[in-house]
Each structure stands twice: as C-alpha cells, then as structure tokens.
Design a protein around this motif. Structure first.
Motif, PDB file in Angstrom:
ATOM      1  N   ARG A 318       0.848  -1.200   0.000  1.00 30.33           N
ATOM      2  CA  ARG A 318       0.000   0.000   0.000  1.00 30.33           C
ATOM      3  C   ARG A 318       0.885   1.253   0.000  1.00 30.33           C
ATOM      4  N   VAL A 319       1.687   1.331  -1.050  1.00 34.81           N
ATOM      5  CA  VAL A 319       2.678   2.403  -1.161  1.00 34.81           C
ATOM      6  C   VAL A 319       2.017   3.780  -1.113  1.00 34.81           C
ATOM      7  N   GLU A 320       0.781   3.888  -1.630  1.00 35.71           N
ATOM      8  CA  GLU A 320       0.110   5.184  -1.651  1.00 35.71           C
ATOM      9  C   GLU A 320      -0.170   5.731  -0.256  1.00 35.71           C
ATOM     10  N   ASP A 321      -0.120   4.866   0.766  1.00 38.03           N
ATOM     11  CA  ASP A 321      -0.363   5.305   2.143  1.00 38.03           C
ATOM     12  C   ASP A 321       0.891   5.855   2.822  1.00 38.03           C
ATOM     13  N   ILE A 322       2.076   5.623   2.230  1.00 35.37           N
ATOM     14  CA  ILE A 322       3.326   5.963   2.921  1.00 35.37           C
ATOM     15  C   ILE A 322       3.432   7.450   3.264  1.00 35.37           C
ATOM     16  N   PRO A 323       3.162   8.399   2.339  1.00 36.64           N
ATOM     17  CA  PRO A 323       3.247   9.818   2.733  1.00 36.64           C
ATOM     18  C   PRO A 323       2.280  10.183   3.860  1.00 36.64           C
ATOM     19  N   LEU A 324       1.070   9.630   3.816  1.00 39.27           N
ATOM     20  CA  LEU A 324       0.076   9.920   4.855  1.00 39.27           C
ATOM     21  C   LEU A 324       0.545   9.404   6.208  1.00 39.27           C
ATOM     22  N   ILE A 325       1.052   8.174   6.252  1.00 36.47           N
ATOM     23  CA  ILE A 325       1.525   7.585   7.511  1.00 36.47           C
ATOM     24  C   ILE A 325       2.742   8.354   8.023  1.00 36.47           C
ATOM     25  N   ALA A 326       3.668   8.665   7.118  1.00 37.03           N
ATOM     26  CA  ALA A 326       4.889   9.366   7.532  1.00 37.03           C
ATOM     27  C   ALA A 326       4.568  10.721   8.156  1.00 37.03           C
ATOM     28  N   ARG A 343       9.186  19.159   8.711  1.00 35.67           N
ATOM     29  CA  ARG A 343       8.672  18.595   7.462  1.00 35.67           C
ATOM     30  C   ARG A 343       9.761  17.713   6.855  1.00 35.67           C
ATOM     31  N   PHE A 344       9.356  16.842   5.930  1.00 36.81           N
ATOM     32  CA  PHE A 344      10.305  15.985   5.216  1.00 36.81           C
ATOM     33  C   PHE A 344      10.790  16.684   3.953  1.00 36.81           C
ATOM     34  N   SER A 345      12.062  16.508   3.634  1.00 34.59           N
ATOM     35  CA  SER A 345      12.549  17.013   2.348  1.00 34.59           C
ATOM     36  C   SER A 345      11.944  16.156   1.230  1.00 34.59           C
ATOM     37  N   PRO A 346      11.751  16.709   0.035  1.00 29.85           N
ATOM     38  CA  PRO A 346      11.212  15.903  -1.080  1.00 29.85           C
ATOM     39  C   PRO A 346      12.037  14.654  -1.354  1.00 29.85           C
ATOM     40  N   ALA A 351      12.529   8.701  -1.018  1.00 32.31           N
ATOM     41  CA  ALA A 351      13.215   7.511  -0.516  1.00 32.31           C
ATOM     42  C   ALA A 351      12.271   6.653   0.329  1.00 32.31           C
ATOM     43  N   PHE A 352      11.420   7.314   1.109  1.00 30.81           N
ATOM     44  CA  PHE A 352      10.419   6.584   1.902  1.00 30.81           C
ATOM     45  C   PHE A 352       9.502   5.765   0.985  1.00 30.81           C
ATOM     46  N   VAL A 353       9.020   6.399  -0.072  1.00 29.31           N
ATOM     47  CA  VAL A 353       8.086   5.732  -0.980  1.00 29.31           C
ATOM     48  C   VAL A 353       8.773   4.569  -1.702  1.00 29.31           C
ATOM     49  N   ALA A 354      10.056   4.700  -2.012  1.00 30.98           N
ATOM     50  CA  ALA A 354      10.784   3.663  -2.751  1.00 30.98           C
ATOM     51  C   ALA A 354      11.226   2.506  -1.858  1.00 30.98           C
ATOM     52  N   GLY A 359      10.344  -3.784   8.067  1.00 31.72           N
ATOM     53  CA  GLY A 359       9.831  -3.648   9.426  1.00 31.72           C
ATOM     54  C   GLY A 359       8.531  -2.873   9.496  1.00 31.72           C
ATOM     55  N   ASN A 360       8.012  -2.480   8.329  1.00 29.25           N
ATOM     56  CA  ASN A 360       6.711  -1.821   8.213  1.00 29.25           C
ATOM     57  C   ASN A 360       6.637  -0.530   9.026  1.00 29.25           C
ATOM     58  N   VAL A 361       5.469  -0.239   9.603  1.00 30.39           N
ATOM     59  CA  VAL A 361       5.256   1.058  10.246  1.00 30.39           C
ATOM     60  C   VAL A 361       6.195   1.247  11.428  1.00 30.39           C
ATOM     61  N   ARG A 362       6.507   0.157  12.148  1.00 29.01           N
ATOM     62  CA  ARG A 362       7.395   0.281  13.305  1.00 29.01           C
ATOM     63  C   ARG A 362       8.785   0.736  12.868  1.00 29.01           C
ATOM     64  N   GLU A 363       9.263   0.191  11.760  1.00 29.36           N
ATOM     65  CA  GLU A 363      10.564   0.616  11.230  1.00 29.36           C
ATOM     66  C   GLU A 363      10.516   2.087  10.832  1.00 29.36           C
ATOM     67  N   MET A 364       9.445   2.486  10.157  1.00 28.99           N
ATOM     68  CA  MET A 364       9.307   3.881   9.758  1.00 28.99           C
ATOM     69  C   MET A 364       9.247   4.799  10.984  1.00 28.99           C
ATOM     70  N   GLU A 365       8.522   4.373  11.993  1.00 31.13           N
ATOM     71  CA  GLU A 365       8.383   5.187  13.202  1.00 31.13           C
ATOM     72  C   GLU A 365       9.733   5.424  13.858  1.00 31.13           C
ATOM     73  N   ASN A 366      10.548   4.375  13.966  1.00 25.98           N
ATOM     74  CA  ASN A 366      11.884   4.520  14.562  1.00 25.98           C
ATOM     75  C   ASN A 366      12.745   5.485  13.750  1.00 25.98           C
TER      76      ASN A 366
END
Length: 464
Positions: A318-326, A343-346, A351-354, A359-366
């Motif tokens: 569900r790659v389309e959700d990554i910006p929203l979750i981030a 804010r995140f740099s473009p 890189a997040f989207v790619a 580790g899914n959301v937990r990895e992103m959260e860390n």
C-alpha cells in the motif's frame, strides 16, 4: 469537479437569464428549479454546493426550503434573493442559516462576487467536515492510518467483526499494527466500556504464562501463598488480546482450546472450572499453516481461532499510504518529543516511498524519531536518518584477553565480543527474526532476549 449551483425562482425568465450568465462567469454547473417543491426533490437527489433561492414563492417558500435543507445538509450554502421591500425577511433568513442575501433588481457583478464568496465558504465547510471525519476515523481505528483500497477493506472488516463476539485472528508482518487493529475491534464492539487485556505471549515463559492466564489457588505450588485471579478472569465481560499466539507451546494451545470450546478456565490447583465471558482476539506474524505441518501448532486450535480473520497488509502493498503515515507519525512524535513542527525534504519522502519497509510502520516510526532528534532545522533530510544503510557488519569475536585488565573485566569484555559476534550472525541469518535466531541458537526466545538486553544487542538493524 466543477462546483454545483441550484437556482430556485418561480419566474422562468429569471431562471433562464441567471443560468446563461452565471454558468460561464463562475465556471460552475447550474441547475434550475421553478418551485420550492422541485428544489427539495433536486437537493435530495443531487450534490449541490450552493443554492440561490428567491424568498417569496407560491407553495413552499425559499425560507422553508432553507429550513428543511439546513437540518440535514449544513455544508450547503444558501444565498437568498428578495425584493427591495422585504429586507426584514432576508435578515430573518440569515438568522436561520442563510449565508447572504441580495435584493432585486440586482447588479450582475455584485451577484457574481457574492456567489464566489459563497462558493468559497461552501468549499471550506466541506473541507472541515472531511477533516473532522478523518480525525474521527483515526480515533475509531486507534491510529491505523491509510486511505488505500486495502486499508479501506481492513476498516470495513474491523467494523463488521466488531459487531459480534466471535473469535478474531489478526495476521500480518511485524510492525503492521496488529495490536492497533485488536484495540479498534474492541473499541467498536459492545464490550468497549469493559476491560481490554493485552498479553504479549512470547515474552512470558511457559510455566509463568499458564498461571498468568488462568490464575492459581493458594498452595498450588511453592510461593503460592494466596489465590490469584488470571487474566481471563480480569477480562471477564471484556476482551483479551493474545499477541503473537504463534509462539506459544502446544501445552498452552491445548488449555486455550478448552477456553474456546467450553468458555471456562481451570486455575492451577483448583478442581473446579470457572466460567468466563471473554471475547478472544489473537494475532500472529507466523506462517501458522507451516507450523501445523511441522506439528508446532495444533490444527484444531487454529480453526477455533481463525473464525473471523483480519489480514493487515505490509507497507509495500500500500505504497500510496506511505506519505500519509509518515506525516502522521512526524506530527505525533514532534509533539511527544517536545519539538517544533518539522517537514520531510522531497528527496527523503521519495526515498520513503521507494523503500520496501521490511519492518513496516514500526521501522518507519523509529526512523522518523531519529530524524526529529538529529535534524538541525525544520526540515528532515536524508542525512538525518539511516535510510538505505546496510545492517551493521557482524563483528568478529576477539577472544584474546587483555592481560593488563582484572580477570572479571577481561572475562566480561570477551563475553561481550563473543555474544555480539555469535548472536549478530544468527540475527543476520534470520533477518532480525528473534524467534528463528533463538531456535538456531538452541535457546528459548526469552533466554535469547535476556542475553540481547544484557549486551545491548538490537534485532532492528538486521531486519531487511
């Protein structure tokens, strides 16, 4: 989508004139209604942003149309038209919810300007309602975030299974939010005002887990100096969440099967069973079908658990959700860590989207928490996080002691070097899966976790 205007007036020539002039001027779709009755029918079946209505009409007046529509459609903006001698009625209409009024005969440019402002108000109202709905949905689903079709199906499944007391099995990779889904099921159920007891099964040794779940009687074993209620009794009339149930032993599986079948537990040392009214939600990141084949998981227990399945998709599905979750996590942790909004740099968002996010959301959260703490400005960039870096190289154990050190210190240093190298190798082979690494080591999961804590070894860098 073009904005939608409905004009209501009992004069056909006025309707024709306004439609011809306003549609190109405002760039909107214009419908017309020659009576209040027709207007109500059209509003019920259509999707209007703005209604321009004459106050005085035979039958249902414009004022009555306003009152009926506003009770169900607060987002629709009304502008009223009135003859010069009926200003008091126009003022009354505004008291009842109209946004503005204009007197006949009116100046065309003045009318266009008023309608443009009214359209803007309608747009803001709809945006506020949308944001309110999103915030409400976030509360309902306990921080499960996402608008993708797969997450919409998850939300719908949660709503459906919450309406009964059947057992739920939530599956998904580590970090997908299985605990959040379990809490959402409970929050939307008729047990929401009762207890929600969460048990992290792998972290409790088997001999302790049994007494924790079912309780014991005084004298059941050494140090059992008084009766103790188990977690099933604590959760009576509520919900118990058995997290990572795929890691429990067949012995505990057998005892839980009895609970599912008979709705009763048997405390240690008690000859009499105790009836419990508990809704069971379980979760696992393990492939239970493979564990059934290997004999590590009872097939009958699986079918008792898997009555209402919920699968949480990994981020890569569900790659389309990554910006929203981030962005959700960024706002949440800036607030928690007491930092100003960032804010995140473009480039970082790209890189997040790619990224595959094993580790899914937990990895992103860390990773986001690291970025918040290490960024020196209001923008988090690639250099502020560890994205794209390989897991640490497994160190080679240096077993040669430093002869100038005291014996205990030299021994501890060599033990640390050995454990870092050995456990690091096992974690690298299992891609950070502690359960698999423990099996390869010939240790219980809990024993390996204790060693990892002692020597400050984290599994996270090895997950890929």
């Amino acid at each position: 989508m073009a904005q939608h205007l409905l004009i209501v007036d009992d004069e056909p020539d006025m309707l024709t004139l306004l439609k011809r002039s306003l549609e190109p001027e405002l760039g909107c779709r214009v419908d017309t209604a020659a009576s209040g009755e027709m207007a109500l029918d059209m509003i019920r079946d259509g999707d209007y942003d703005l209604v321009l209505a004459d106050i005085k009409m035979p039958g249902i007046s414009g004022l009555e149309v306003l009152e009926r529509v506003k009770s169900d459609h607060e987002e629709i903006t009304f502008v009223m038209m009135t003859a010069y001698g009926h200003i008091e009625m126009a003022v009354e209409a505004m008291k009842r919810g109209a946004y503005d009024f204009i007197t006949k005969p009116f100046d065309h440019d003045a009318l266009v300007m008023r309608l443009e402002k009214a359209f803007e108000r309608s747009r803001l109202l709809k945006e506020n309602l949308r944001l309110h709905h999103e915030c409400h949905s976030t509360d309902m689903f306990q921080e499960l975030v996402g608008k993708s079709p797969k997450m919409q199906r998850v939300y719908e499944t949660i709503r459906t299974v919450a309406q009964n007391d059947l057992t739920v099995l939530i599956t998904g990779e580590s970090g997908t939010g299985k605990d959040l889904a379990a809490r959402a099921v409970h929050a939307l159920s008729n047990r929401s005002k009762r207890s929600f007891i969460a048990v992290n099964c792998p972290t409790v040794p088997e001999h302790i887990l049994e007494s924790e779940l079912f309780g014991y009687k005084k004298g059941a074993f050494t140090h059992a100096t008084s009766d103790k209620k188990g977690l099933f009794q604590e959760a009576h009339t509520g919900t118990i969440f058995l997290d990572e149930i795929g890691d429990i032993t067949p012995t505990i599986q057998t005892k839980l099967l009895r609970v599912l079948q008979e709705k009763e537990i048997k405390p240690l040392g008690d000859a009499r069973p105790v009836q419990v009214d508990v809704r069971i939600i379980a979760s696992t990141n393990q492939p239970l079908a493979e564990k059934i084949k290997s004999g590590d998981f009872r097939e009958d227990f699986f079918y008792r658990l898997n009555v209402l399945p919920i699968r949480l998709p990994p981020l890569r599905e569900r790659v389309e959700d990554i910006p929203l979750i981030a962005n959700h996590l960024l706002e949440k942790h800036c607030r928690k860590l007491g930092k100003a909004s960032k804010r995140f740099s473009p480039a970082l968002m790209d890189a997040f989207v790619a990224r595959r996010w094993e580790g899914n959301v937990r990895e992103m959260e860390n990773m986001i928490m690291q970025g918040i703490l290490f960024s020196q400005s209001d923008e988090i960039t690639l250099k502020d996080v560890k994205i794209g870096r390989k897991p640490p190289a497994v160190p080679e154990a240096e077993i040669t002691p430093n002869l100038d050190q005291p014996y205990k210190q030299a021994k501890e240093n060599n033990l640390k070097a050995f454990n870092s190298a050995y456990i690091g190798h096992m974690l690298s082979q299992s891609k950070g899966n502690v359960t698999q690494a423990a099996k390869a080591c010939g240790l219980e999961r809990q024993a390996l976790q204790q060693i990892m804590r002692r020597y400050d070894i984290s599994a996270e860098p090895y997950r890929r």
